[in-house]
Design a protein around this motif. Structure first.
Motif: not given
Ligand SMILES: Nc1ncnc2c1ncn2[C@@H]1O[C@H](COP(=O)(O)OP(=O)(O)OP(=O)(O)O)[C@@H](O)[C@H]1O
Ligand SMILES: [Mg+2]
Length: 448
Positions: A349, A353, A404, A413
């Protein structure tokens, strides 16, 4: 001093001032001696008076000290008979020192039980001091006041026990202050719990809203597809019924065009595929939720975090641009205890990211540095993205917090990662690097 007229046991000689058998010289001696004695006496008297004054002064001093002591004070003999008390005890009991002298110290206590307890304590400790023993005393107004008592034995110059000195301080004030403090603490705790509760409710609200939002999309296209499939099924049934009913070739051809059977057959695979995709996304969201609430059992195995990290980077990299450069600088081994799968999820994650964050930059990189210090593993993930908005910093670990677009990130996440790292006895935090970009730091326990 004798004169010739004074009656005297000595015989007169006929001459004034002369006594039979005693010469003048002797008399002079006697007179001298008497003068000396007299002057000595005078001196003694002066000295005595001085000493007396000093004694009185020191007595006054002791009395003033005793009077101004706010604690109560009782001096008693070996049997507990009161010999003296200070002003505080007089005020406390409402009885004068004269009234108290000669009475038993145990009578000061309220109730038989306290008296028996005091007897036991004072006798058991008669040779050694007793500290902070709380017993109830009877106050002048008839009230019962708990007093914290100290009892010290008293000895004479040759070390013989004379009795004891008891001092005490009413604990009512102290207790009232303590109770007020406790009440304040309780109130504070309740308020904190209420706050925590409303915070939890708000979190739960966000969680539910997030889940609804995330599930809405796949479920609505599953529903749309299923509706379409139902319409298609009706038409296919009509066509098959005609087929089995022995309709002629012309009629069948007509029906085939009318019912758009060819289009239906062509549409079926993408419809089914879309439905499956929707179902899979729903499953993924539920999976994520399950992991988020730690329904999955925690594993406890030894693994190498360096290996896990490299695997995570490889997996993410496989799906990312070639130009995304991940630089890793780690000690050869980072032994850890826990779940390698879960830790890999954390690492993936973070890398994912960073990839998302650097998407708009002309070049994209992520620096991962690790070291072992003080028996802990320290990892830092620094990317060259835009960093994290100051207003978002406090929320990025919240479930469903995401900047997002829908379908790109669930916002789970980091919140899942937070739980995983916490269960492994570590900490994860985020900050903005002074030189730009975001830095995520991890502090984890090293397995020896
Ligand atoms: N390296 C980073 N740089 C800038 N912002 C970041 C970075 N990492 C995370 N964030 C911010 O934190 C938010 C939460 O991240 P998190 O990983 O929890 O969810 P997500 O990536 O949006 O969705 P998911 O991970 O569930 O697919 C991101 O949407 C983003 O706004
Ligand atoms: Mg993410």
């Amino acid at each position: 001093m004798s004169t010739p007229q004074d009656p005297s046991p000595l015989q007169h000689t006929g001459h004034p001032g002369e006594l039979v058998g005693v010469g003048e010289e002797v008399w002079m001696d006697v007179i001298h001696k008497m003068d000396e004695v007299y002057s000595d006496l005078l001196q003694y008297e002066v000295a005595l008076e001085e000493k007396n004054a000093k004694l009185e002064e020191s007595q006054q001093f002791i009395l003033s000290v005793l009077t101004s002591i706010s604690d109560i004070l009782v001096v008693c003999d070996r049997n507990g008979t009161i010999e003296d008390v200070n002003r505080s005890l007089e005020d406390f009991t409402g009885r004068s020192a004269a009234q108290l002298r000669g009475t038993s110290v145990f009578e000061l206590f309220a109730g038989d039980q306290a008296r028996a307890q005091a007897r036991h304590l004072f006798s058991a400790f008669s040779e050694q001091p007793l500290h902070d023993c709380e017993l109830p005393l009877r106050a002048g107004d008839g009230g019962v006041v708990p007093v914290s008592l100290n009892c010290t034995p008293r000895f004479n110059a040759v070390g013989k026990s004379l009795g004891m000195v008891v001092t005490g301080r009413p604990v009512g004030e102290l207790r009232r202050a303590y109770q007020a403090l406790r009440q304040a603490h309780e109130d504070l705790k309740r308020t904190q719990q209420q706050l925590l509760h409303s915070e939890k409710m708000a979190s739960l609200g966000r969680l539910v809203a997030g889940v609804a939002h995330e599930l809405n999309n796949p479920i609505s296209f599953i529903l749309g597809n299923v509706h379409a499939l139902k319409r298609y099924a009706d038409r296919l049934q009509a066509y098959i019924a005609a087929l089995h009913g022995g309709a002629g070739a012309d009629r069948l051809a007509q029906l085939r065009t009318e019912l758009r059977i060819d289009r239906i057959v062509g549409d079926l695979p993408p419809l089914i595929e879309g439905t499956m995709e929707g179902a899979e996304r729903t499953r993924d969201i539920v999976d994520g939720l399950k992991r988020f609430s730690a329904i999955d059992r925690d594993e406890q195995e030894r693994f190498d975090l360096a290996e896990t990290l490299e695997r995570a980077v490889r997996w993410v990299h496989r799906a990312t641009r070639e130009s995304f450069e991940v630089r890793i600088e780690l000690p050869p081994r980072l032994p850890m205890l826990g779940s390698p799968g879960q830790m890999q999820q954390v690492m993936m994650n973070l890398v994912q990211n960073a990839w998302d964050a650097t998407a708009e930059q002309p070049e994209h990189w992520l620096d991962i540095r690790g070291e072992i210090a003080d028996g802990r593993i320290h990892l830092a993930f620094h990317d060259n993205g835009p960093g994290i908005d100051e207003q978002h910093l406090a929320h990025i670990f919240d479930p469903f917090f995401s900047t997002k677009p829908v379908g790109k990130g669930t916002g789970l996440g980091l919140s899942i990662s937070y739980g995983i790292v916490d269960r492994h006895g570590g900490r994860i935090s985020a900050a903005n690097h002074p030189a730009g970009g975001a830095v995520f730091t991890l502090d984890l326990p090293l397995a020896e």
